[in-house]
Design a protein around this motif. Structure first.
Motif, PDB file in Angstrom:
ATOM      1  N   GLU A   1       0.802  -1.227   0.000  1.00 52.55           N
ATOM      2  CA  GLU A   1       0.000   0.000   0.000  1.00 52.55           C
ATOM      3  C   GLU A   1       0.832   1.273   0.000  1.00 52.55           C
ATOM      4  O   GLU A   1       0.320   2.359  -0.275  1.00 52.55           O
ATOM      5  N   GLY A   2       2.123   1.174   0.315  1.00 49.13           N
ATOM      6  CA  GLY A   2       2.981   2.348   0.323  1.00 49.13           C
ATOM      7  C   GLY A   2       2.904   3.129   1.621  1.00 49.13           C
ATOM      8  O   GLY A   2       2.079   2.861   2.494  1.00 49.13           O
ATOM      9  N   TRP A   3       3.781   4.115   1.739  1.00 47.13           N
ATOM     10  CA  TRP A   3       3.851   4.925   2.950  1.00 47.13           C
ATOM     11  C   TRP A   3       2.789   6.019   2.979  1.00 47.13           C
ATOM     12  O   TRP A   3       2.478   6.559   4.023  1.00 47.13           O
ATOM     13  N   GLY A   4       2.251   6.373   1.832  1.00 46.59           N
ATOM     14  CA  GLY A   4       1.272   7.456   1.747  1.00 46.59           C
ATOM     15  C   GLY A   4       1.743   8.517   0.770  1.00 46.59           C
ATOM     16  O   GLY A   4       2.934   8.807   0.687  1.00 46.59           O
ATOM     17  N   TRP A   5       0.813   9.085   0.048  1.00 46.24           N
ATOM     18  CA  TRP A   5       1.175  10.076  -0.977  1.00 46.24           C
ATOM     19  C   TRP A   5       1.720  11.346  -0.331  1.00 46.24           C
ATOM     20  O   TRP A   5       1.228  11.808   0.699  1.00 46.24           O
ATOM     21  N   ILE A   6       2.735  11.929  -0.962  1.00 45.23           N
ATOM     22  CA  ILE A   6       3.276  13.192  -0.474  1.00 45.23           C
ATOM     23  C   ILE A   6       3.667  14.126  -1.613  1.00 45.23           C
ATOM     24  O   ILE A   6       3.710  15.335  -1.452  1.00 45.23           O
ATOM     25  N   GLY A   7       3.945  13.573  -2.808  1.00 46.65           N
ATOM     26  CA  GLY A   7       4.368  14.428  -3.916  1.00 46.65           C
ATOM     27  C   GLY A   7       5.794  14.879  -3.715  1.00 46.65           C
ATOM     28  O   GLY A   7       6.727  14.068  -3.716  1.00 46.65           O
ATOM     29  N   ILE A   8       6.000  16.180  -3.519  1.00 45.56           N
ATOM     30  CA  ILE A   8       7.331  16.692  -3.205  1.00 45.56           C
ATOM     31  C   ILE A   8       7.703  16.252  -1.793  1.00 45.56           C
ATOM     32  O   ILE A   8       6.948  16.466  -0.845  1.00 45.56           O
ATOM     33  N   TRP A   9       8.856  15.644  -1.647  1.00 43.37           N
ATOM     34  CA  TRP A   9       9.264  15.136  -0.346  1.00 43.37           C
ATOM     35  C   TRP A   9       9.422  16.262   0.665  1.00 43.37           C
ATOM     36  O   TRP A   9       9.859  17.369   0.338  1.00 43.37           O
ATOM     37  N   ARG A  10       9.063  15.944   1.911  1.00 35.75           N
ATOM     38  CA  ARG A  10       9.268  16.864   3.034  1.00 35.75           C
ATOM     39  C   ARG A  10      10.202  16.179   4.019  1.00 35.75           C
ATOM     40  O   ARG A  10       9.794  15.268   4.745  1.00 35.75           O
ATOM     41  N   THR A  11      11.443  16.602   4.002  1.00 39.35           N
ATOM     42  CA  THR A  11      12.474  15.894   4.757  1.00 39.35           C
ATOM     43  C   THR A  11      12.399  16.133   6.263  1.00 39.35           C
ATOM     44  O   THR A  11      13.215  15.602   7.015  1.00 39.35           O
ATOM     45  N   GLU A  12      11.412  16.922   6.722  1.00 40.25           N
ATOM     46  CA  GLU A  12      11.269  17.117   8.163  1.00 40.25           C
ATOM     47  C   GLU A  12      10.356  16.081   8.797  1.00 40.25           C
ATOM     48  O   GLU A  12      10.154  16.089  10.024  1.00 40.25           O
ATOM     49  N   VAL A  13       9.753  15.194   7.979  1.00 39.84           N
ATOM     50  CA  VAL A  13       8.862  14.160   8.526  1.00 39.84           C
ATOM     51  C   VAL A  13       9.435  12.791   8.188  1.00 39.84           C
ATOM     52  O   VAL A  13      10.081  12.599   7.151  1.00 39.84           O
ATOM     53  N   PRO A  14       9.225  11.798   9.072  1.00 40.62           N
ATOM     54  CA  PRO A  14       9.678  10.440   8.764  1.00 40.62           C
ATOM     55  C   PRO A  14       8.784   9.827   7.686  1.00 40.62           C
ATOM     56  O   PRO A  14       7.604  10.182   7.597  1.00 40.62           O
ATOM     57  N   PRO A  15       9.308   8.935   6.843  1.00 40.12           N
ATOM     58  CA  PRO A  15      10.667   8.387   6.845  1.00 40.12           C
ATOM     59  C   PRO A  15      11.672   9.231   6.059  1.00 40.12           C
ATOM     60  O   PRO A  15      12.819   8.812   5.878  1.00 40.12           O
ATOM     61  N   PHE A  16      11.266  10.399   5.579  1.00 38.43           N
ATOM     62  CA  PHE A  16      12.141  11.227   4.742  1.00 38.43           C
ATOM     63  C   PHE A  16      13.256  11.868   5.544  1.00 38.43           C
ATOM     64  O   PHE A  16      14.168  12.462   4.971  1.00 38.43           O
TER      65      PHE A  16
END
Length: 435
Positions: free
Chosen positions: A306-321
């Motif tokens: 199912e994936g981690w969830g849609w985000i589009g442009i990554w936001r490196t302040e939230v996990p797992p990014f």
């Protein structure tokens, strides 16, 4: 003597919003904002950028509503596009970062609405002209600012990501933020300006000058990715040129032969992947991508289906990014591979839907390009070639200009060649009952 009644303000507003001139201006504004989204965000910030984006979405919806009688029920989106959007929306239920997913979905919806609007209210030749005018202006602005930074003041413009390397022969970034993005847009510009030249929709001098400008920009990007895409686009254009000249009765067999040739070329490319990797590993660029892909691939099995969830442009302040924030001085904002990015965000189910959406859209566009007399129908097919190939090394097809251009091509192909048209044709011929 009675005075003629004046139109109500609502009628005047509806007439203005539905006018061809307003639709043309709004189309150019939407495409322009999508292309230089990075530069706009860098200069006025996210708040200003989102304000402009929301304003365009509201205007697009109002303009579409005022033209609904002309658009009709065929304004329904392609089912494959709806399925992909629905699965991305459902991912908020299991997302590890629900607020970020909600923002990413709103961002995706905004550019989807703009792409649908452009596809519904403008003919294909009008879309080509709009893209051509926008890309011409942006490439001119990009080369001007590169000349200023690289030759006149010889100083990088960090705000726009411009490294001022024009005097050294590149790489240049223009207003697109990275050389690869500028290179991809330059290839799409070459396709667009070439279509303008063949359709004679602008003067020959302007077309030739625009082609020269796009070629110069592509050269100075020094992007091996963009050069590889250009090579494959030229090959696709040559194949399409040949198919358009095959008699209609024999075209099906040649289409099958083309597919077989593609599979052979893909097999040879896989066999020579080591040499290809070495050729395209300019300045260690591919090594950087391989490291990003490896880290993404390590996270995929955690939510493989199912994936981690849609985000589009990554936001490196939230996990797992968060793990990518210390990845290197160059922090990635995407997986640098659209297919892997979709797998990461939407899982195996999402990537299957995504590949199906891409495949259906491309097949429809390719069939239209090979069957229709007008050369303008080749533009969506060749733009899709650029977007699909670039998806192997960039995630730009998932956001902003890449996504808007894809939605335009998808909706146009579905309206021209879909089961709805076949259903209506069969019904008008009397082969289907009315109820």
């Amino acid at each position: 003597m009675t005075r003629p009644s004046r139109p109500a303000p609502l009628q005047l507003a509806s007439a203005m919003l539905g006018s061809p001139r307003f639709s043309s201006a709004l189309t150019m504004a939407a495409v322009g904002l999508a292309v230089i989204a990075y530069a706009v965000r860098q200069t006025i910030g996210w708040a200003g950028f989102l304000a402009v984006l929301c304003s365009l979405v509201v205007l697009a919806l109002a303009s579409l509503a005022s033209q609904w009688k002309e658009v009709g029920w065929r304004a329904l989106l392609p089912i494959s596009l709806l399925v992909f959007a629905a699965w991305a929306g459902l991912s908020i239920l299991w997302s590890e970062y629900q607020w970020a997913t909600l923002g990413g979905l709103a961002y995706l919806a905004a550019f989807t609405i703009l792409g649908v609007y452009v596809a519904l209210v403008r003919d294909t030749i009008q879309i080509v002209r709009a893209f051509g005018d926008v890309l011409r202006g942006i490439l001119v602005a990009s080369i001007v600012i590169e000349i200023v930074a690289g030759l006149l003041i010889d100083t990088p413009i960090h705000l726009l990501g411009i490294t001022a390397n024009l005097d050294a022969g590149g790489p240049i970034q223009g207003l697109l933020g990275t050389r690869n993005q500028l290179g991809i847009v330059s290839v799409i510009a070459l396709v667009t300006f070439g279509t303008e030249l063949r359709t004679r929709s602008v003067s020959r001098q302007l077309s030739v000058g625009s082609l020269a400008l796009a070629a110069i920009m592509l050269f100075f990007t020094r992007s091996p990715i963009a050069w590889g895409i250009l090579l494959l686009v030229l090959l696709a254009g040559a194949v399409l040129y040949g198919l358009r000249r095959v008699p209609s009765g024999q075209r099906r067999y040649w289409q099958v032969a083309t597919l077989a040739l593609f599979l052979v070329v893909a097999g040879v490319a896989w066999g020579l992947r080591g040499q290809i990797v070495a050729a395209f590993n300019a300045g260690g660029e591919l090594n950087y991508r391989l490291n990003v892909w490896q880290r993404v691939w390590d996270l995929v099995p955690v939510h493989s289906l199912e994936g981690w969830g849609w985000i589009g442009i990554w936001r490196t302040e939230v996990p797992p990014f968060l793990v990518f924030d210390t990845f290197s001085p160059r922090v990635p904002t995407a997986a640098l591979n659209a297919y892997l990015d979709v797998w990461f965000q939407l899982g195996l189910v999402g990537v299957v839907i995504f590949v199906g959406l891409l495949g259906l859209t491309f097949v429809r566009s390719w069939l239209l390009a090979s069957r229709r007399r007008s050369i303008v129908f080749a533009w969506p097919a060749l733009v899709l070639v650029v977007l699909l190939i670039s998806g192997l090394s960039e995630s730009s097809i998932l956001i902003e200009f890449g996504w808007l251009a894809f939605v335009v091509c998808s909706v146009k192909a579905a309206r021209e060649l879909s089961w709805r048209n076949a259903f209506d044709a069969a019904k008008s011929d009397g082969t289907l009952p009315d109820n």
